[in-house]
Design a protein around this motif. Structure first.
Motif, short mmCIF file in Angstrom:
data_model
loop_
_atom_site.label_atom_id
_atom_site.label_comp_id
_atom_site.label_asym_id
_atom_site.label_seq_id
_atom_site.Cartn_x
_atom_site.Cartn_y
_atom_site.Cartn_z
N VAL A 10 0.82 -1.23 0.00
CA VAL A 10 0.00 0.00 0.00
C VAL A 10 0.85 1.27 0.00
N THR A 11 2.10 1.18 0.47
CA THR A 11 2.96 2.37 0.50
C THR A 11 3.62 2.64 -0.85
N GLY A 12 3.43 1.71 -1.81
CA GLY A 12 4.07 1.87 -3.11
C GLY A 12 3.29 2.77 -4.04
N GLN A 13 3.83 2.93 -5.26
CA GLN A 13 3.15 3.78 -6.26
C GLN A 13 1.71 3.30 -6.49
N ASP A 14 1.55 2.03 -6.88
CA ASP A 14 0.22 1.54 -7.23
C ASP A 14 -0.68 1.43 -6.00
N GLY A 15 -0.09 0.97 -4.89
CA GLY A 15 -0.87 0.78 -3.66
C GLY A 15 -1.53 2.08 -3.24
N ILE A 33 1.77 -2.76 5.98
CA ILE A 33 3.01 -1.97 5.93
C ILE A 33 4.12 -2.72 6.67
N ARG A 34 5.37 -2.38 6.30
CA ARG A 34 6.52 -3.00 6.96
C ARG A 34 7.07 -2.04 7.98
N ARG A 35 7.68 -2.60 9.00
CA ARG A 35 8.38 -1.74 9.95
C ARG A 35 9.71 -1.34 9.30
N GLY A 58 3.02 -6.16 8.61
CA GLY A 58 3.12 -7.50 8.02
C GLY A 58 4.25 -7.50 7.01
N ASP A 59 4.65 -8.68 6.60
CA ASP A 59 5.72 -8.78 5.62
C ASP A 59 5.46 -10.02 4.78
N LEU A 60 5.61 -9.89 3.48
CA LEU A 60 5.31 -11.03 2.62
C LEU A 60 6.27 -12.19 2.81
N SER A 61 7.40 -11.94 3.49
CA SER A 61 8.34 -13.04 3.74
C SER A 61 7.99 -13.75 5.06
N ASN A 80 -2.66 -8.06 -4.18
CA ASN A 80 -1.28 -8.33 -3.78
C ASN A 80 -0.30 -7.54 -4.64
N LEU A 81 0.04 -6.36 -4.16
CA LEU A 81 0.93 -5.46 -4.91
C LEU A 81 2.34 -5.45 -4.32
N ALA A 82 2.54 -6.07 -3.17
CA ALA A 82 3.86 -5.99 -2.53
C ALA A 82 4.89 -6.76 -3.34
N GLN A 84 9.55 -6.78 -4.16
CA GLN A 84 10.83 -6.14 -4.45
C GLN A 84 10.72 -5.92 -5.96
N SER A 85 10.33 -4.72 -6.36
CA SER A 85 9.84 -4.53 -7.73
C SER A 85 10.89 -4.00 -8.70
N HIS A 86 12.13 -3.84 -8.23
CA HIS A 86 13.15 -3.27 -9.13
C HIS A 86 13.93 -4.39 -9.83
N PRO A 151 15.99 -12.29 -12.47
CA PRO A 151 15.50 -12.98 -11.27
C PRO A 151 14.10 -12.50 -10.87
N TYR A 152 13.84 -11.20 -11.05
CA TYR A 152 12.51 -10.65 -10.75
C TYR A 152 11.45 -11.33 -11.61
N ALA A 153 11.71 -11.42 -12.91
CA ALA A 153 10.71 -11.98 -13.82
C ALA A 153 10.49 -13.47 -13.56
N ALA A 155 10.74 -14.94 -10.71
CA ALA A 155 9.92 -15.01 -9.49
C ALA A 155 8.46 -14.66 -9.80
N LYS A 156 8.25 -13.63 -10.62
CA LYS A 156 6.87 -13.25 -10.98
C LYS A 156 6.19 -14.37 -11.77
N GLN A 157 7.00 -15.14 -12.52
CA GLN A 157 6.41 -16.23 -13.29
C GLN A 157 5.82 -17.28 -12.33
N ASN A 181 4.68 -1.49 -18.10
CA ASN A 181 5.20 -0.40 -17.24
C ASN A 181 4.17 0.72 -17.10
N HIS A 182 3.95 1.11 -15.85
CA HIS A 182 3.08 2.27 -15.62
C HIS A 182 3.77 3.18 -14.61
N GLU A 183 3.69 4.44 -14.91
CA GLU A 183 4.52 5.44 -14.25
C GLU A 183 3.62 6.53 -13.69
P1 NAP Z 1 6.66 -0.13 -5.63
O1 NAP Z 1 6.36 1.32 -5.74
O2 NAP Z 1 8.07 -0.61 -5.63
O3 NAP Z 1 5.93 -0.66 -4.30
C1 NAP Z 1 6.19 -1.93 -3.79
C2 NAP Z 1 5.45 -2.09 -2.49
O4 NAP Z 1 5.73 -3.40 -1.97
C3 NAP Z 1 5.86 -1.10 -1.40
O5 NAP Z 1 4.71 -0.75 -0.66
C4 NAP Z 1 6.79 -1.91 -0.53
O6 NAP Z 1 6.85 -1.48 0.81
C5 NAP Z 1 6.10 -3.27 -0.60
N1 NAP Z 1 6.97 -4.37 -0.20
C6 NAP Z 1 8.19 -4.67 -0.69
N2 NAP Z 1 8.68 -5.77 -0.09
C7 NAP Z 1 7.74 -6.16 0.81
C8 NAP Z 1 7.64 -7.23 1.75
N3 NAP Z 1 8.64 -8.11 1.91
N4 NAP Z 1 6.53 -7.34 2.51
C9 NAP Z 1 5.51 -6.44 2.38
N5 NAP Z 1 5.56 -5.40 1.52
C10 NAP Z 1 6.64 -5.28 0.74
O7 NAP Z 1 5.92 -0.95 -6.78
P2 NAP Z 1 4.72 -0.50 -7.75
O8 NAP Z 1 5.30 0.15 -8.96
O9 NAP Z 1 3.68 0.18 -6.97
O10 NAP Z 1 4.20 -1.92 -8.25
C11 NAP Z 1 3.19 -2.62 -7.54
C12 NAP Z 1 3.24 -4.09 -7.94
O11 NAP Z 1 3.04 -4.23 -9.34
C13 NAP Z 1 4.56 -4.80 -7.64
O12 NAP Z 1 4.26 -6.13 -7.31
C14 NAP Z 1 5.29 -4.75 -8.97
O13 NAP Z 1 6.21 -5.82 -9.05
C15 NAP Z 1 4.13 -4.92 -9.93
N6 NAP Z 1 4.28 -4.30 -11.26
C16 NAP Z 1 4.60 -2.99 -11.37
C17 NAP Z 1 4.66 -2.41 -12.63
C18 NAP Z 1 4.99 -0.95 -12.81
O14 NAP Z 1 5.29 -0.57 -13.95
N7 NAP Z 1 4.88 -0.13 -11.79
C19 NAP Z 1 4.36 -3.20 -13.77
C20 NAP Z 1 4.01 -4.53 -13.57
C21 NAP Z 1 3.95 -5.07 -12.32
P3 NAP Z 1 7.95 -0.39 1.31
O15 NAP Z 1 7.34 0.94 1.03
O16 NAP Z 1 8.05 -0.72 2.75
O17 NAP Z 1 9.20 -0.65 0.54
#
Ligand code: NAP
Ligand code: F7E
Length: 363
Positions: A10-15, A33-35, A58-61, A80-82, A84-86, A151-153, A155-157, A181-183
């Motif tokens: 929820v703290t991320g861009q999409d969340g 949210i994570r601590r 909470g933490d997805l791990s 489920n948007l959480a 490591q998205s880089h 490695p990201y892709a 894992a997503k698979q 990609n969405h920005e």
């Molecule tokens: P983002 O800005 O990097 O946000 C990722 C979120 O995941 C943050 O809230 C982060 O929390 C949280 N997170 C990371 N590790 C976690 C863990 N171990 N436990 C719980 N929360 C955790 O990503 P986004 O761009 O919003 O993307 C949202 C989702 O869509 C992701 O799954 C990404 O892989 C996927 N996606 C994104 C795009 C894109 O272009 N944006 C395209 C396709 C798919 P912190 O704030 O604590 O770090």
């Protein structure tokens, strides 16, 4: 009774955009949210006083924390948007990426089953165009074969297939959005678009000399995140769970993004040279503004992504071109011009205060 949604990430861009959208639609929204040692919840700070918005650690791990949150909230919908998205970082932390991005999805699915809400709770999984990776066809749609290339892709698979497995095996309502990609103005600062929009704003305001990038020729289908979260919601409002490609159907290079972003801050660039020797030069002053460094090259890079959003358009009634590419770049650059101007003002106020303190004119 209000519908309850649980958003991981929820703290991320999409969340943050999704939380806003669901609150507007009358949902009770719960976020995981994570601590962290530094409290960095800037993207959702404006929502924290809303009575319908609740946060849980909470933490997805950590299966136990996921189970606890799901058991306590018993949501109607989970997004489920959480992650490591880089992508580049996934080469540096591959095991952690696999744990959160792959196994994390399984933890959510199992928690929903164990909590006994598998027949009531709909689940959206944030899948990605990175699955197409070393692309086997252009454009890519729901039937294009996957070829993950980081490695990201990879894992997503796993996340994509485990969602499909739970749908087939347990008849659960779970589906994946294969999002290109969405920005936005809320994009993390190390993704290429935001790195460019911020650099353009800083260079235009004299706060940065140059912008150093990696592969300028990489092609992406870039959309606006605010439009894409609407599509996530639409997927969970269907009768039947199905996977959808979410894209604009338009492709641009990193170089093109640069040209447009700098144009919006009043700098006309042209590029010359090849590969590591390519440079972006200011037409008016002849100054080198953009350079290439192999530091930003990836061990394997995805270079030709273009999505076909026909299914989402036809079945969900979603509009893939609500925000054009030009409009997206403008939104990001305008935001960053204001942000940099604010930072400069704050710096000047700080300097003024220090000067005044030194002179003894303030306490
Ligand atoms: P983002 O800005 O990097 O946000 C990722 C979120 O995941 C943050 O809230 C982060 O929390 C949280 N997170 C990371 N590790 C976690 C863990 N171990 N436990 C719980 N929360 C955790 O990503 P986004 O761009 O919003 O993307 C949202 C989702 O869509 C992701 O799954 C990404 O892989 C996927 N996606 C994104 C795009 C894109 O272009 N944006 C395209 C396709 C798919 P912190 O704030 O604590 O770090
Ligand atoms: O790179 C090239 C880089 O990091 C885009 C994530 O949201 O979208 C995102 O992943 C392209 C790549 O995004 C720099 O090599 C050049 O080809 O902005 P990015 P990404 O890797 O496409 C997908 C759909 C996701 O699922 C991910 O979660 O730009 N590039 N120079 C650069 N990239 C970065 N980051 N920095 C550069 O300096």
């Amino acid at each position: 009774m209000k519908k309850k949604a649980l958003i991981t990430g929820v703290t991320g861009q999409d969340g943050s955009f999704l939380a806003e959208l669901l609150l507007q639609k009358g949902y009770e929204v719960h976020g995981v949210i994570r601590r962290t040692s530094v409290d960095f919840r800037s993207r959702i700070a404006h929502l924290e006083n809303n009575d319908s918005f609740h946060l849980h650690y909470g933490d997805l791990s950590d299966s136990m924390s996921i189970m606890q949150v799901i058991g306590k909230v018993r949501p109607n919908e989970i997004y489920n948007l959480a992650a490591q998205s880089h992508v580049q970082v996934s080469f540096d932390v591959p095991e952690y990426t696999a744990d959160v991005v792959a196994t994390g999805v399984l933890r959510i699915l199992e928690a929903v089953r164990i909590c006994g809400i598998a027949d009531k709770c709909k689940i959206y999984q944030a899948s990605t165009s990175e699955l197409y990776g070393k692309v086997e066809a252009v454009p890519q749609d729901e039937n294009t074969p996957f070829h993950p290339f980081s490695p990201y892709a990879v894992a997503k698979q796993y996340g994509y297939w485990i969602v499909k497995e739970y749908r087939d095996a347990y008849n659960m309502f779970c589906c994946s959005g294969i999002l290109f990609n969405h920005e936005s103005e809320r994009r993390g600062e190390t993704f290429v678009t935001r790195k460019i929009s911020l650099a353009a704003a800083r260079i235009a305001q004299g706060k940065q000399e140059k912008l150093i990038l990696g592969n300028l020729s990489a092609l992406r289908d870039w959309g606006y995140a605010k439009d894409y979260v609407e599509c996530m919601w639409l997927m969970l409002q269907q009768q039947k769970p199905e996977d959808f490609v979410v894209a604009t159907g338009e492709q641009h290079s990193v170089r093109e993004f640069c040209l447009l972003a700098f144009k919006y801050v009043g700098i006309d660039l042209y590029f010359e040279g090849q590969g590591e020797n390519e440079k972006g030069i200011d037409k008016d002053t002849g100054k080198i503004i953009v350079e290439v460094s192999p530091v930003f090259y990836r061990p394997t890079d995805v270079v030709n992504l273009l999505g076909n959003p026909t299914k989402a358009k036809e079945k969900l009634g979603w509009n893939p071109t609500k925000t054009s590419f030009k409009e997206l770049v403008r939104i990001m650059v305008e935001h960053d011009m204001e942000q940099v101007a604010r930072e400069r003002l704050e710096e000047n106020i700080d300097l003024y205060k220090i000067e005044a303190l030194e002179k003894g004119t303030v306490e």
